[in-house]
Each structure stands twice: as C-alpha cells, then as structure tokens.
Enzyme design. Structure first.
Site, PDB file in Angstrom:
ATOM      1  N   HIS A 306       0.846  -1.197   0.000  1.00 41.49           N
ATOM      2  CA  HIS A 306       0.000   0.000   0.000  1.00 41.49           C
ATOM      3  C   HIS A 306       0.874   1.236   0.000  1.00 41.49           C
ATOM      4  CE1 HIS A 306      -3.116   2.857   1.121  1.00 41.49           C
ATOM      5  NE2 HIS A 306      -3.959   1.952   0.665  1.00 41.49           N
ATOM      6  N   ASP A 364      -7.934  -5.458  -0.087  1.00 38.97           N
ATOM      7  CA  ASP A 364      -8.427  -6.293  -1.185  1.00 38.97           C
ATOM      8  C   ASP A 364      -8.036  -7.761  -1.054  1.00 38.97           C
ATOM      9  OD1 ASP A 364      -9.726  -4.293  -2.710  1.00 38.97           O
ATOM     10  OD2 ASP A 364      -7.773  -3.498  -3.265  1.00 38.97           O
TER      11      ASP A 364
HETATM   12  N1  CMC Z   1       4.178  -7.139  -5.006  1.00 42.05           N
HETATM   13  C1  CMC Z   1       5.520  -7.026  -5.174  1.00 42.05           C
HETATM   14  N2  CMC Z   1       6.230  -5.927  -4.908  1.00 42.05           N
HETATM   15  C2  CMC Z   1       5.565  -4.866  -4.452  1.00 42.05           C
HETATM   16  C3  CMC Z   1       4.182  -4.880  -4.248  1.00 42.05           C
HETATM   17  C4  CMC Z   1       3.481  -6.078  -4.542  1.00 42.05           C
HETATM   18  N3  CMC Z   1       2.156  -6.154  -4.372  1.00 42.05           N
HETATM   19  N4  CMC Z   1       3.785  -3.687  -3.784  1.00 42.05           N
HETATM   20  C5  CMC Z   1       4.900  -2.915  -3.708  1.00 42.05           C
HETATM   21  N5  CMC Z   1       5.967  -3.637  -4.106  1.00 42.05           N
HETATM   22  C6  CMC Z   1       7.361  -3.183  -4.106  1.00 42.05           C
HETATM   23  C7  CMC Z   1       7.631  -2.111  -5.143  1.00 42.05           C
HETATM   24  O1  CMC Z   1       7.958  -2.686  -6.372  1.00 42.05           O
HETATM   25  C8  CMC Z   1       8.748  -1.338  -4.508  1.00 42.05           C
HETATM   26  O2  CMC Z   1       9.938  -2.096  -4.655  1.00 42.05           O
HETATM   27  P1  CMC Z   1      11.396  -1.331  -4.770  1.00 42.05           P
HETATM   28  O3  CMC Z   1      11.509  -0.484  -3.545  1.00 42.05           O
HETATM   29  O4  CMC Z   1      12.365  -2.439  -4.862  1.00 42.05           O
HETATM   30  O5  CMC Z   1      11.289  -0.524  -6.038  1.00 42.05           O
HETATM   31  C9  CMC Z   1       8.424  -1.389  -3.023  1.00 42.05           C
HETATM   32  O6  CMC Z   1       7.624  -2.572  -2.850  1.00 42.05           O
HETATM   33  C10 CMC Z   1       7.694  -0.213  -2.492  1.00 42.05           C
HETATM   34  O7  CMC Z   1       6.519  -0.026  -3.232  1.00 42.05           O
HETATM   35  P2  CMC Z   1       5.690   1.285  -2.999  1.00 42.05           P
HETATM   36  O8  CMC Z   1       6.446   2.444  -3.567  1.00 42.05           O
HETATM   37  O9  CMC Z   1       5.315   1.355  -1.569  1.00 42.05           O
HETATM   38  O10 CMC Z   1       4.419   0.977  -3.856  1.00 42.05           O
HETATM   39  P3  CMC Z   1       3.422   2.053  -4.418  1.00 42.05           P
HETATM   40  O11 CMC Z   1       3.035   2.970  -3.340  1.00 42.05           O
HETATM   41  O12 CMC Z   1       3.943   2.646  -5.653  1.00 42.05           O
HETATM   42  O13 CMC Z   1       2.197   1.118  -4.823  1.00 42.05           O
HETATM   43  C11 CMC Z   1       0.392  -0.341  -4.632  1.00 42.05           C
HETATM   44  C12 CMC Z   1       1.173   0.776  -3.952  1.00 42.05           C
HETATM   45  C13 CMC Z   1      -0.827  -0.656  -3.789  1.00 42.05           C
HETATM   46  C14 CMC Z   1      -0.083   0.121  -6.019  1.00 42.05           C
HETATM   47  C15 CMC Z   1       1.310  -1.586  -4.755  1.00 42.05           C
HETATM   48  O14 CMC Z   1       1.663  -2.026  -3.471  1.00 42.05           O
HETATM   49  C16 CMC Z   1       0.672  -2.700  -5.566  1.00 42.05           C
HETATM   50  O15 CMC Z   1       0.773  -2.711  -6.794  1.00 42.05           O
HETATM   51  N6  CMC Z   1      -0.011  -3.669  -4.883  1.00 42.05           N
HETATM   52  C17 CMC Z   1      -0.740  -4.688  -5.612  1.00 42.05           C
HETATM   53  C18 CMC Z   1      -2.083  -4.136  -6.077  1.00 42.05           C
HETATM   54  C19 CMC Z   1      -3.035  -3.934  -4.927  1.00 42.05           C
HETATM   55  O16 CMC Z   1      -3.208  -4.808  -4.097  1.00 42.05           O
HETATM   56  N7  CMC Z   1      -3.733  -2.778  -4.918  1.00 42.05           N
HETATM   57  C20 CMC Z   1      -4.740  -2.457  -3.901  1.00 42.05           C
HETATM   58  C21 CMC Z   1      -4.309  -1.348  -2.992  1.00 42.05           C
HETATM   59  S1  CMC Z   1      -5.329  -1.201  -1.508  1.00 42.05           S
HETATM   60  C22 CMC Z   1      -6.886  -0.704  -2.045  1.00 42.05           C
HETATM   61  C23 CMC Z   1      -6.918   0.506  -2.880  1.00 42.05           C
HETATM   62  O17 CMC Z   1      -6.330   1.519  -2.559  1.00 42.05           O
HETATM   63  O18 CMC Z   1      -7.601   0.453  -3.891  1.00 42.05           O
END
Ligand code: CMC
Length: 429
Positions: A306, A364
């Site tokens: 998240h 989710d």
């Molecule tokens: N699987 C693998 N790696 C992940 C994931 C994941 N689900 N989420 C984050 N990471 C990694 C990301 O690649 C990054 O790695 P690095 O530092 O090596 O580059 C690190 O963790 C930090 O990520 P972040 O910057 O905190 O992620 P973000 O804020 O850009 O994205 C997110 C947040 C929710 C889009 C992402 O965690 C994700 O794609 N999760 C899967 C989709 C998901 O479950 N979405 C629902 C979110 S909750 C309900 C809502 O808000 O709708």
C-alpha cells in the site's frame, strides 16, 4: 517547531511556510515556490505531495491507524453501519435519531431509476463489464436529475447524496441481473440498504432472497471499511475533475473509472484471479512469491502492499475475522482459496523482500474471498467497492465545494522532449 522551511537552490535561499495538521503532520507549503524561484517540485505518483487540507479521514500508515472524522475504523466496524458512516463522512458528525431517519427515508424514496434509464442497460452487450456500466449510468443519471448535479445548498446536497447512494445500488443490482439474464428486481422499501442490495441481486420472481443477519452484516462492514481512504487515486480523481467545475455526478463517474484499475479497486478481482490460478495448478505459492519479487516479471502480489500503510492494513485485519464468521455461517468447512490466501500471506510475511519493504495484505486481499462466499461473482467485486467508496467521494466533493477553493487542479511538468525544431515537409520524411 520551526514554522518555516528553508530551501537553497543555485545559491539563493527561499523561505517556505509550513502547515501542521491536527495530528502533527507537516507540510511544506510550496504554493509560491515557482513565482519566487522559477522552480517546481517533481513527484511522480504524488507520494510526497499533499494536494489539499482535509478534515475527513486520518491515516497513520506506520502505525496502521485509520479514522473517519476522528473515530477509529475498528469502532465503526463494530458499532456503526454503512449508512450512518456515510452520513458521518459527508456531514462530519454521526446523525441523531431524527437525522438518521430522515436520511434513511430519502434513500428509500430515491431508490428507483427513471424507467427510461432502464433502456440504457439494453444498449450494453451482455459481456459488458459492470464497472463500465456503472460509470456510464452515473453520468446518464445526471441527465435525469439536472437540478441536483451541482448542489449549492446543504439541502440539495443531502438530496443529491441520497439519490446517488441509493441509485448506485440499483444500477449495480440491475447490471448484475443483466449479466445473469434475469429480470430486474425493484427495490423493496421495507428493507434496509444492504439487505435491499442483496434482494435486488439475488431475489427471483418466484423465489425471494433473504440473507441472514451475519451475511448482511458482513457486507455492510465491507462497505463501511471501503467508505473513505483520504486522497487515494479515485478520490483524488473526483477532486481533480470537480476542480474544473464539473458537476457532482460526472466527478463521481470519473472516480468509478479510476477505481476500476487493478492497482486500486480492481485489485479485489485480481486477487481472486491469482488465487484461482494457484488453485488450478497454473501457479504455485512459492513461484508466485518469487515472481512478485522479480521486477522483470511484471507480476505483483495482488492484495499486498500500500502507498500509505507500512504496517498491516487495519481494514484487512477486520476482514480476516469476518471471513471466519461468514464461512461458519455458510457452513463452509474448507475453502481452497481461503487456504491458499492464508498460506500465501504466511509465505510473503516470512520473506525478506516483503519484510524489508513493509508489504502487508491490504483491504483487497480478503474482501474478494468473502464476496465470493456470499455468491457475488468476481466481476462485481469492484462495483461493491465503488458502492462503499461513494460516501467518501461525496464528502470530498462537498469539502472542496465548501472550501471555496475555485482553483483548477493543474499540475506542471518537467519537459524532456525536443527543443525547438522546424516542420519537415512530407516529401523529406
Ligand atoms: N508485489 C511485489 N512488490 C511490491 C508490491 C506487490 N504487491 N507492492 C509494492 N511492491 C514493491 C515495489 O515494487 C517497490 O519495490 P522497490 O523499492 O524495490 O522498487 C516497493 O515494494 C515499495 O513499493 P511502494 O512504492 O510502496 O508501492 P506504491 O506505493 O507505488 O504502490 C500499490 C502501492 C498498492 C499500487 C502496490 O503495493 C501494488 O501494486 N499492490 C498490488 C495491487 C493492490 O493490491 N492494490 C490495492 C491497494 S489497496 C486498495 C486501494 O487503494 O484500492
């Protein structure tokens, strides 16, 4: 604490004011930065950008805290219900008995769709995604309620909110019926909000559907947990669209589109797809974890991670408990997808990649398992999220409107394209 921030660029110093929120969050106010320095800030994804001041929802992602209007989500999930929470979010206080009754009456009064709107459903192919239908139909609603699309008093906003909150449920249920090839069921004025939604989805002309209190309560809690989440992607979309002066209904319709994406609300569908693939043998748990760690795979562990929470999402914690209640109630001893979800969570939480990045299950991860057990098909999951998030979208629209801030949202950019060059005539290309 200092009430100013100092910025040094190219030997020049600029003093920037600092805003401190009621929970001591600090924001450096850069509104005058460009005028003073010709510089802008660069923050793709807006991870460090506060787009507004807001008094609706507080999240402390490090501690796993979520509060609506100051009240912890755990307390609301236990003691309140979705309609009361909707009122709290939009108007800032819990309703008293008379206010609650008046709002409920309005929801009952506005549950029907204009009969002409029903024909719009016929224009969609049977395979249409219910999120596409939902967004289109909310926009179409504005054509039938043009007195309420730009509410300019608390009274008209209350009616507009009741129309939207009530009719979104009818639209969702009708799109479900269309998908199933079953006749539409009209709302039943004697039923409460969630019981009515389940009735409109599952009752048949020859067979009335009455969900048990445990199931109704579970769905009510799911909606409550989704009701707001401060400046998430869809809410920011609603605020951005509204900032152009677009009406309430079209701003909300844009929010639905934004929610649809798999990184946002669409993740609840993607989680079930992922768990089903594992169940059917196309993927195993350790391979799934390995793929999620490999950036080149393009795969993410859906329902994990998240932007704000760097701790267990408090909504996921509540939903994990509800899973057990729903499965007990439905006498499901064992659900292969729930077993896989638990094992996947365990494997990820023990893995240093997820530990180091503070990646935990989000809202989710377990919501789809509950919705699926209730009998809701996967393509309706994000629609349920939208029904839940609607009060939050309305609350943010109202907050923006009342703030009197008429400044259009319009970010800048750092241009990286060609510098000036001449047009090349066709024969020279
Ligand atoms: N699987 C693998 N790696 C992940 C994931 C994941 N689900 N989420 C984050 N990471 C990694 C990301 O690649 C990054 O790695 P690095 O530092 O090596 O580059 C690190 O963790 C930090 O990520 P972040 O910057 O905190 O992620 P973000 O804020 O850009 O994205 C997110 C947040 C929710 C889009 C992402 O965690 C994700 O794609 N999760 C899967 C989709 C998901 O479950 N979405 C629902 C979110 S909750 C309900 C809502 O808000 O709708």
């Amino acid at each position: 604490m200092s009430e100013e921030a100092l910025l040094k660029i190219n030997g020049h110093e600029y003093t920037l004011p600092v805003t401190v929120g009621s929970e001591d969050e600090i924001g450096i106010d850069i509104q005058k930065l460009r005028a003073q320095s010709k510089c802008i800030t660069l923050d793709p994804g807006y991870g460090n950008t506060g787009s507004c001041e807001s008094a609706i929802t507080f999240i402390d992602g490090e501690k796993g805290i979520l509060r609506y209007r100051g009240i912890p989500i755990e307390e609301l999930a236990l003691k309140s219900n979705f309609i009361e929470v909707a009122y709290l979010l939009i108007w800032g206080e819990l309703p008293n008995k008379a206010e609650r009754e008046s709002f409920s009456n309005q929801l009952t009064e506005h549950a029907l769709l204009h009969e002409n709107l029903k024909h719009h459903f016929e224009g969609f192919p049977g395979s249409a995604h219910p999120m596409a239908i939902l967004s289109a139909m909310i926009n179409a609603l504005s054509c039938y309620h043009d007195d309420f699309t730009c509410p300019n008093s608390e009274e008209t906003l209350e009616t507009a909110s009741a129309k939207l909150i009530s009719k979104i449920r009818t639209i969702a249920a009708f799109s479900f019926k269309m998908f199933r090839g079953e006749p539409f069921r009209y709302p039943d004025p004697k039923r409460q909000y969630v019981s009515n939604l389940l009735h409109m989805m599952f009752s048949l002309p020859h067979k009335r559907y009455d969900a048990s209190p445990v199931i109704t309560r579970a769905l009510d809690t799911i909606l409550t947990l989704h009701a707001d989440h401060e400046q998430n992607c869809s809410t920011s979309t609603v605020r951005m669209v509204a900032s152009s002066g677009a009406n309430l209904f079209s701003s909300i319709s844009s929010g639905v589109c934004s929610l649809w994406g798999p990184l946002h609300g669409g993740a609840n569908m993607a989680v079930i797809d992922m768990l089903e693939k594992i169940h059917q043998g196309g993927l195993d748990i350790s391979k799934c974890v390995e793929m999620a760690k490999n950036k080149d795979s393009g795969f993410r562990l859906m329902g994990f991670g998240h932007r704000v929470y760097k701790n267990y999402d408090p909504r996921a914690k509540i939903l994990k408990g509800i899973c057990d209640e729903v499965f007990d109630e439905l006498k499901i001893d064992q659900d292969p997808l729930l077993d896989i979800a638990r094992k996947l969570e365990e494997a990820a939480l023990e893995d240093s990649y997820f530990k180091d990045r503070n990646l935990y299950p989000n809202v989710d991860f377990y919501s789809g398992i509950i919705l699926r057990a209730i009998g809701i098909p996967t393509n309706m999951f994000t629609v349920l999220f939208a029904i839940g998030r609607l009060p939050g979208w309305i609350a943010h629209w109202r907050e923006l409107y009342l703030s009197g801030d008429k400044r259009i949202s319009r970010p800048r950019q750092i241009y990286t394209g060609h510098t000036e060059r001449s047009y090349t005539p066709m024969e020279e290309r």
